[in-house]
Scaffold this active site. Sequence first.
Site, PDB file in Angstrom:
ATOM      1  N   HIS A  18      84.736   1.187 -10.635  1.00  0.00           N
ATOM      2  CA  HIS A  18      83.272   1.137 -10.747  1.00  0.00           C
ATOM      3  C   HIS A  18      82.621   2.233  -9.888  1.00  0.00           C
ATOM      4  O   HIS A  18      81.775   2.994 -10.358  1.00  0.00           O
ATOM      5  CB  HIS A  18      82.785  -0.253 -10.323  1.00  0.00           C
ATOM      6  N   GLU A  19      83.031   2.306  -8.627  1.00  0.00           N
ATOM      7  CA  GLU A  19      82.387   3.270  -7.727  1.00  0.00           C
ATOM      8  C   GLU A  19      82.748   4.707  -8.094  1.00  0.00           C
ATOM      9  O   GLU A  19      81.915   5.604  -7.998  1.00  0.00           O
ATOM     10  CB  GLU A  19      82.752   2.972  -6.262  1.00  0.00           C
TER      11      GLU A  19
ATOM     12  N   HIS B 182      74.412   2.079 -13.923  1.00  0.00           N
ATOM     13  CA  HIS B 182      74.630   0.679 -14.291  1.00  0.00           C
ATOM     14  C   HIS B 182      74.175   0.436 -15.730  1.00  0.00           C
ATOM     15  O   HIS B 182      73.112   0.904 -16.130  1.00  0.00           O
ATOM     16  CB  HIS B 182      73.841  -0.253 -13.355  1.00  0.00           C
TER      17      HIS B 182
ATOM     18  N   HIS C 211      80.569   5.820 -10.881  1.00  0.00           N
ATOM     19  CA  HIS C 211      79.266   6.307 -10.416  1.00  0.00           C
ATOM     20  C   HIS C 211      79.395   7.781 -10.014  1.00  0.00           C
ATOM     21  O   HIS C 211      78.575   8.610 -10.381  1.00  0.00           O
ATOM     22  CB  HIS C 211      78.793   5.520  -9.188  1.00  0.00           C
TER      23      HIS C 211
ATOM     24  N   TYR D  18      75.979  -5.426 -14.217  1.00  0.00           N
ATOM     25  CA  TYR D  18      75.856  -6.466 -13.197  1.00  0.00           C
ATOM     26  C   TYR D  18      76.368  -7.791 -13.736  1.00  0.00           C
ATOM     27  O   TYR D  18      76.253  -8.064 -14.936  1.00  0.00           O
ATOM     28  CB  TYR D  18      74.376  -6.688 -12.836  1.00  0.00           C
TER      29      TYR D  18
HETATM   30 ZN   LIG Z   1      77.340   0.140  -9.036  1.00  0.00          ZN
END
Ligand SMILES: [Zn+2]
Length: 301
Positions: free
Chosen positions: A180-181, A190, A184, A238
């Site tokens: 996930h990171e 997101h 980014h 999320y």
């Molecule tokens: Zn995030």
Amino acid sequence: MMRLWVIVIIFTVFHQNYSRVLLPHVPDVLHPPVPDGVETDQNGLEGFENLDPEITPGLYQGDMAVTNEIYNYWRVGLKWETFPEKMWPNGTVPYVISPLYEPGDQATILKAIRILNMMTCIRLVPWNGKSKDYLLIWPIKYPKGCWSYVGRQGGAQIVSLQPPTTSSPNCLGTEGRALHEIMHALGIFHEQSRWDRDKFVKIHYENIIPRFKGNFEKLSLENTTYSFEYDYDSIMHYGKYYFSIGKGKPTITSTMPRVKKLGQRKALSINDCLKLNDLYKCFDNPRTRRKYYNICNFLGV
Ligand SMILES: [Zn+2]
């Protein structure tokens, strides 16, 4: 002669080891640039020790460090065509993994890196000590948690992955949060911040911890016109209870009755995989298009 070879070998081994420990200095306390008005008070986070480490740093949308410049453009539209410098040239992304991580945690991070290298034409490569821009994957102490910048920032760029403690796996229980990171850092936002998200999810503002309401903002239309369907299964979406005021009070739910679950932190979804390959032009060449399209469909969740 023999002795000379021994010296050469010792020197080579020493030199390799030496260059492996040649690491940039990373202070314990980092102050990632964050836009004005976005709360980042570390002291205010003390009561949130048991919360998800992805949402504790108090950065933009919980885990993104952004500059004012980027934040302002987000509001009017950040386009990759307008900000080509935020992309990693040739899809090559040098990285350094902190030696402060335990071997098991290093293995978890490496697994995330291998998955991205396998499922996309992006190439995360060990830093050669020379490239100006690279990811520095580090267990930052303040702000701790799982956080990252979005896209290439230039220079050494922190990806913060808090290692496990006895009470929590934090960011390294599996490779999911590392994925996930790093996504980014590759330039992916997101999923629920897409411009068109209100058609697909409902935000329950009354259930959001008031000072985190800003984390549920949308991006501008221009910035989020990905040519892919809204992806409930995205590793970039999320979960239902992110920033919730309490148990059983969801902050985000699906508008589609058939969709019960939102987001996950296990693996790339098919669309996460397609999106990355699309962004890094892996589909431009007919041969790699077929290869990565198949890989996404076979291995994406
Ligand atoms: Zn995030």
